[in-house]
Design an enzyme around this catalytic site. Structure first.
Site, PDB file in Angstrom:
ATOM      1  N   ILE A 178      48.566  99.491  45.723  1.00 51.32           N
ATOM      2  CA  ILE A 178      49.129  99.526  47.084  1.00 51.32           C
ATOM      3  C   ILE A 178      49.017 100.936  47.656  1.00 51.32           C
ATOM      4  CG2 ILE A 178      51.254  99.255  48.424  1.00 51.32           C
ATOM      5  CD1 ILE A 178      52.142  97.104  46.403  1.00 51.32           C
ATOM      6  N   GLY A 179      49.368 101.927  46.845  1.00 48.08           N
ATOM      7  CA  GLY A 179      49.355 103.314  47.320  1.00 48.08           C
ATOM      8  C   GLY A 179      47.973 103.753  47.777  1.00 48.08           C
ATOM      9  N   ASN A 201      43.905  99.695  25.060  1.00 44.94           N
ATOM     10  CA  ASN A 201      45.197  99.349  25.644  1.00 44.94           C
ATOM     11  C   ASN A 201      45.548  97.925  25.196  1.00 44.94           C
ATOM     12  OD1 ASN A 201      47.335  98.672  27.251  1.00 44.94           O
ATOM     13  ND2 ASN A 201      46.363  99.205  29.193  1.00 44.94           N
ATOM     14  N   GLY A 227      51.984  99.868  42.634  1.00 45.65           N
ATOM     15  CA  GLY A 227      51.096  98.775  42.247  1.00 45.65           C
ATOM     16  C   GLY A 227      51.928  97.510  42.172  1.00 45.65           C
ATOM     17  N   ASN A 228      51.600  96.617  41.240  1.00 44.51           N
ATOM     18  CA  ASN A 228      52.497  95.477  41.027  1.00 44.51           C
ATOM     19  C   ASN A 228      53.845  95.993  40.543  1.00 44.51           C
ATOM     20  OD1 ASN A 228      50.911  93.218  41.744  1.00 44.51           O
ATOM     21  ND2 ASN A 228      49.677  93.575  39.893  1.00 44.51           N
ATOM     22  N   GLY A 229      53.771  96.955  39.617  1.00 47.48           N
ATOM     23  CA  GLY A 229      54.950  97.729  39.245  1.00 47.48           C
ATOM     24  C   GLY A 229      54.833  99.068  39.946  1.00 47.48           C
ATOM     25  N   HIS A 241      54.728 104.735  33.780  1.00 46.48           N
ATOM     26  CA  HIS A 241      53.532 105.190  34.523  1.00 46.48           C
ATOM     27  C   HIS A 241      53.308 106.688  34.357  1.00 46.48           C
ATOM     28  CE1 HIS A 241      54.596 101.770  37.537  1.00 46.48           C
ATOM     29  NE2 HIS A 241      53.651 101.326  36.732  1.00 46.48           N
ATOM     30  N   ARG A 250      59.440  92.250  40.663  1.00 45.87           N
ATOM     31  CA  ARG A 250      60.654  92.847  40.057  1.00 45.87           C
ATOM     32  C   ARG A 250      61.612  93.291  41.159  1.00 45.87           C
ATOM     33  NH1 ARG A 250      57.433  97.023  36.248  1.00 45.87           N
ATOM     34  NH2 ARG A 250      55.615  95.669  36.173  1.00 45.87           N
ATOM     35  N   ASP A 255      51.971  89.605  45.678  1.00 46.48           N
ATOM     36  CA  ASP A 255      50.780  90.405  45.971  1.00 46.48           C
ATOM     37  C   ASP A 255      50.851  90.946  47.412  1.00 46.48           C
ATOM     38  OD1 ASP A 255      47.604  90.393  44.823  1.00 46.48           O
ATOM     39  OD2 ASP A 255      47.937  90.849  46.936  1.00 46.48           O
ATOM     40  N   MET A 256      50.738  92.245  47.528  1.00 43.84           N
ATOM     41  CA  MET A 256      50.909  92.871  48.841  1.00 43.84           C
ATOM     42  C   MET A 256      49.912  92.354  49.874  1.00 43.84           C
ATOM     43  SD  MET A 256      52.586  94.683  50.826  1.00 43.84           S
ATOM     44  CE  MET A 256      53.803  95.717  50.087  1.00 43.84           C
ATOM     45  N   GLU A 296      44.172 106.255  34.657  1.00 42.99           N
ATOM     46  CA  GLU A 296      44.959 106.376  33.424  1.00 42.99           C
ATOM     47  C   GLU A 296      44.060 106.418  32.192  1.00 42.99           C
ATOM     48  OE1 GLU A 296      47.150 103.250  35.355  1.00 42.99           O
ATOM     49  OE2 GLU A 296      48.947 103.901  34.301  1.00 42.99           O
ATOM     50  N   ARG A 347      46.930 103.529  24.448  1.00 44.02           N
ATOM     51  CA  ARG A 347      47.993 103.583  25.441  1.00 44.02           C
ATOM     52  C   ARG A 347      49.249 102.935  24.851  1.00 44.02           C
ATOM     53  NH1 ARG A 347      49.634  99.516  30.030  1.00 44.02           N
ATOM     54  NH2 ARG A 347      51.244 100.796  30.961  1.00 44.02           N
ATOM     55  N   HIS A 404      53.498 105.988  42.623  1.00 42.96           N
ATOM     56  CA  HIS A 404      52.570 105.028  41.998  1.00 42.96           C
ATOM     57  C   HIS A 404      53.025 103.647  42.468  1.00 42.96           C
ATOM     58  CE1 HIS A 404      50.149 103.432  38.484  1.00 42.96           C
ATOM     59  NE2 HIS A 404      50.892 102.384  38.835  1.00 42.96           N
TER      60      HIS A 404
HETATM   61  P1  ADP Z   1      49.224  96.964  38.383  1.00 44.62           P
HETATM   62  O1  ADP Z   1      50.611  97.481  38.498  1.00 44.62           O
HETATM   63  O2  ADP Z   1      49.155  95.568  37.864  1.00 44.62           O
HETATM   64  O3  ADP Z   1      48.242  97.923  37.714  1.00 44.62           O
HETATM   65  P2  ADP Z   1      47.678  97.574  40.786  1.00 44.62           P
HETATM   66  O4  ADP Z   1      47.820  99.042  40.735  1.00 44.62           O
HETATM   67  O5  ADP Z   1      46.341  96.988  40.543  1.00 44.62           O
HETATM   68  O6  ADP Z   1      48.746  96.836  39.898  1.00 44.62           O
HETATM   69  O7  ADP Z   1      48.186  97.116  42.243  1.00 44.62           O
HETATM   70  C1  ADP Z   1      48.244  95.770  42.607  1.00 44.62           C
HETATM   71  C2  ADP Z   1      48.807  95.698  44.002  1.00 44.62           C
HETATM   72  O8  ADP Z   1      47.923  96.387  44.894  1.00 44.62           O
HETATM   73  C3  ADP Z   1      48.921  94.271  44.517  1.00 44.62           C
HETATM   74  O9  ADP Z   1      50.168  94.112  45.207  1.00 44.62           O
HETATM   75  C4  ADP Z   1      47.779  94.188  45.511  1.00 44.62           C
HETATM   76  O10 ADP Z   1      48.040  93.288  46.556  1.00 44.62           O
HETATM   77  C5  ADP Z   1      47.769  95.602  46.039  1.00 44.62           C
HETATM   78  N1  ADP Z   1      46.510  95.874  46.728  1.00 44.62           N
HETATM   79  C6  ADP Z   1      45.272  95.986  46.211  1.00 44.62           C
HETATM   80  N2  ADP Z   1      44.356  96.163  47.204  1.00 44.62           N
HETATM   81  C7  ADP Z   1      45.049  96.154  48.369  1.00 44.62           C
HETATM   82  C8  ADP Z   1      44.713  96.284  49.742  1.00 44.62           C
HETATM   83  N3  ADP Z   1      43.457  96.474  50.137  1.00 44.62           N
HETATM   84  N4  ADP Z   1      45.713  96.228  50.664  1.00 44.62           N
HETATM   85  C9  ADP Z   1      46.981  96.036  50.288  1.00 44.62           C
HETATM   86  N5  ADP Z   1      47.376  95.905  49.016  1.00 44.62           N
HETATM   87  C10 ADP Z   1      46.432  95.970  48.066  1.00 44.62           C
END
Ligand code: ADP
Length: 399
Positions: free
Chosen positions: A334-335, A7, A210-212, A180, A241, A285-286, A387, A91, A208
């Site tokens: 996050i999911g 990747n 995550g950050n995105g 994604h 975003r 960051d969540m 992935e 990727r 999905h």
């Molecule tokens: P990317 O899109 O960079 O691949 P990820 O799928 O790794 O991102 O997701 C990152 C997000 O997941 C961040 O907002 C992080 O805070 C959140 N996250 C990871 N672990 C937890 C947790 N235990 N509780 C809440 N949010 C989490």
């Protein structure tokens, strides 16, 4: 057989080597800050010690050379000969409308990929450099391209078109592509296994987050809509975003503030300074947002509410177009990990047959699992995405 997944990001290379007979990841690592005076390298080989180093890596060619050297490392390496690698899966973030499925690399394919440079200018040239470097280092070993956009190519035209003058679609290929795709593809296959039905008999909504983040509507195994668009900026509120906004805001900002006349500055604002980070003023960051909410921070609470509200709206919309949903899947950082986000998203959706079991939702686990209440018509699942494995499988299938 072994499959190497590569990747190449704009300034990074991540890799993973899989033993495909058991689908086991046997080595993985990353190189970041390529091109900067001090690149950072980290690698892990199963049953060996983790290795971290600060080194100089000029470009993607050197990074790929380093990866192959490490895999062959006499003491801890995971292969003894490059020919143990049966296939390399790359990727690729954006395949435009040229690539609707994974493809074997040929000279023709490389030419077509070059034509996609302008739609993802940060990523595609890096992918291309990675492909060329792999060809040089692993001569004769087939490479396969696996696209983030490909899974979404089944969308109907009325879902992927923007209501701009038609010529922008014809000349500039401006349309919704979605991203994604590899993750949505993977979790939809796993959901079918969990539900014990063939994927082509199921309607799913996959989230999905995550950050995105992106949400996808899958009808009988085929994507019919997805929340990200021409770029990964559109859709739900994300870490940094903005997601969906009134596009006239762009023209307003351009007219009012001279600094935004430069596209890259405006892009930075929308992609890197907005979302959770922009609203809260704390972080994208969540985990930091949830902590701040707990401490009574009102803007963090607003950011959290905006994010979950925007996801809920997509779920409602996709429920409407799917005419019945069998499963709702949460995946990515996050999911998979944030019970409060899932709870807030699923709150008051019982009218759609979506009800979660609060206790199951709050349990922490790395396993795929159901979190829906017994009476929920729609099965709600958490499925850790993978992935890399999906790319390895696709590469094995295509080569
Ligand atoms: P990317 O899109 O960079 O691949 P990820 O799928 O790794 O991102 O997701 C990152 C997000 O997941 C961040 O907002 C992080 O805070 C959140 N996250 C990871 N672990 C937890 C947790 N235990 N509780 C809440 N949010 C989490």
């Amino acid at each position: 057989m072994k499959a190497l997944v590569v990747n190449c990001g704009s300034s990074s290379v991540k890799y993973a080597l899989f033993e495909m007979d058991e689908e086991q990841k046997i080595a993985w690592g990353l190189i970041e800050r390529i091109g900067l005076p001090e690149a950072y390298y980290k690698r892990q080989i199963i049953n060996a010690e983790e290795k971290k180093e600060v080194i100089k890596v000029k470009n993607h060619t050197e990074a790929i050379e380093l990866v192959i050297e490490e895999l062959l490392d006499r003491k801890a390496g995971s292969i003894t000969d490059i020919n143990e690698i049966a296939v390399v899966g790359h990727r690729i973030v954006h395949g435009g409308d040229k690539f609707s499925k994974s493809v074997l690399v040929t000279e023709e394919v490389k030419k077509d990929l070059k034509n996609c440079f302008s739609i993802a200018p940060l990523h595609t040239p890096a992918h291309y450099a990675g492909i060329v470097a792999v060809e040089k280092m692993l001569p004769g070993i087939p490479s396969v391209l696996v696209f983030d956009t490909a899974f979404h190519q089944t969308m109907p035209d009325y879902a992927y078109m923007y209501a701009l003058p038609y010529e922008f679609y014809e000349k500039d290929h401006i349309r919704r592509y979605g991203f994604h795709g590899t993750s949505h593809n993977y979790v939809s296959q796993r959901a079918a296994k969990m539900l014990g039905k063939p994927l082509n008999k199921l309607n799913l909504i996959t989230a999905h987050l995550g950050n995105g983040s992106s949400i996808t509507a899958i009808e009988k195994g085929r994507v019919v809509d997805t929340s990200m668009g021409f770029t990964p900026l559109q859709g739900v509120v994300m870490g940094t975003r903005c997601g969906d906004i009134d596009s006239a805001i762009i023209a307003y900002l351009l007219d009012k503030y001279s600094q935004y006349k430069k596209g890259s500055v405006l892009n930075d604002l929308l992609n890197k300074k907005s979302g959770l980070a922009g609203i809260s003023g704390i972080s994208g960051d969540m985990r930091a947002i949830i902590q701040a909410v707990g401490e009574g921070n009102k803007r963090a609470e607003l950011a959290f509410n905006m994010l979950t509200y925007s996801i809920k709206k997509y779920i409602g919309a996709y429920y409407g177009i799917l005419n019945g949903v069998d499963g709702l899947v949460f995946t990515a950082g996050i999911g998979e990990n944030s019970a409060p986000v899932r709870e807030s998203v699923c709150k008051n959706l019982s009218v759609l047959g979506i009800e979660i079991d609060i206790k199951k939702n709050s349990e922490c686990s790395d396993e795929e699992r159901f979190i829906s209440a017994k009476k929920s018509k729609v099965k709600v699942m958490i499925i850790p995405t993978n992935e890399e494995l999906m790319i390895a499988r696709e590469s094995k299938r295509v080569c």
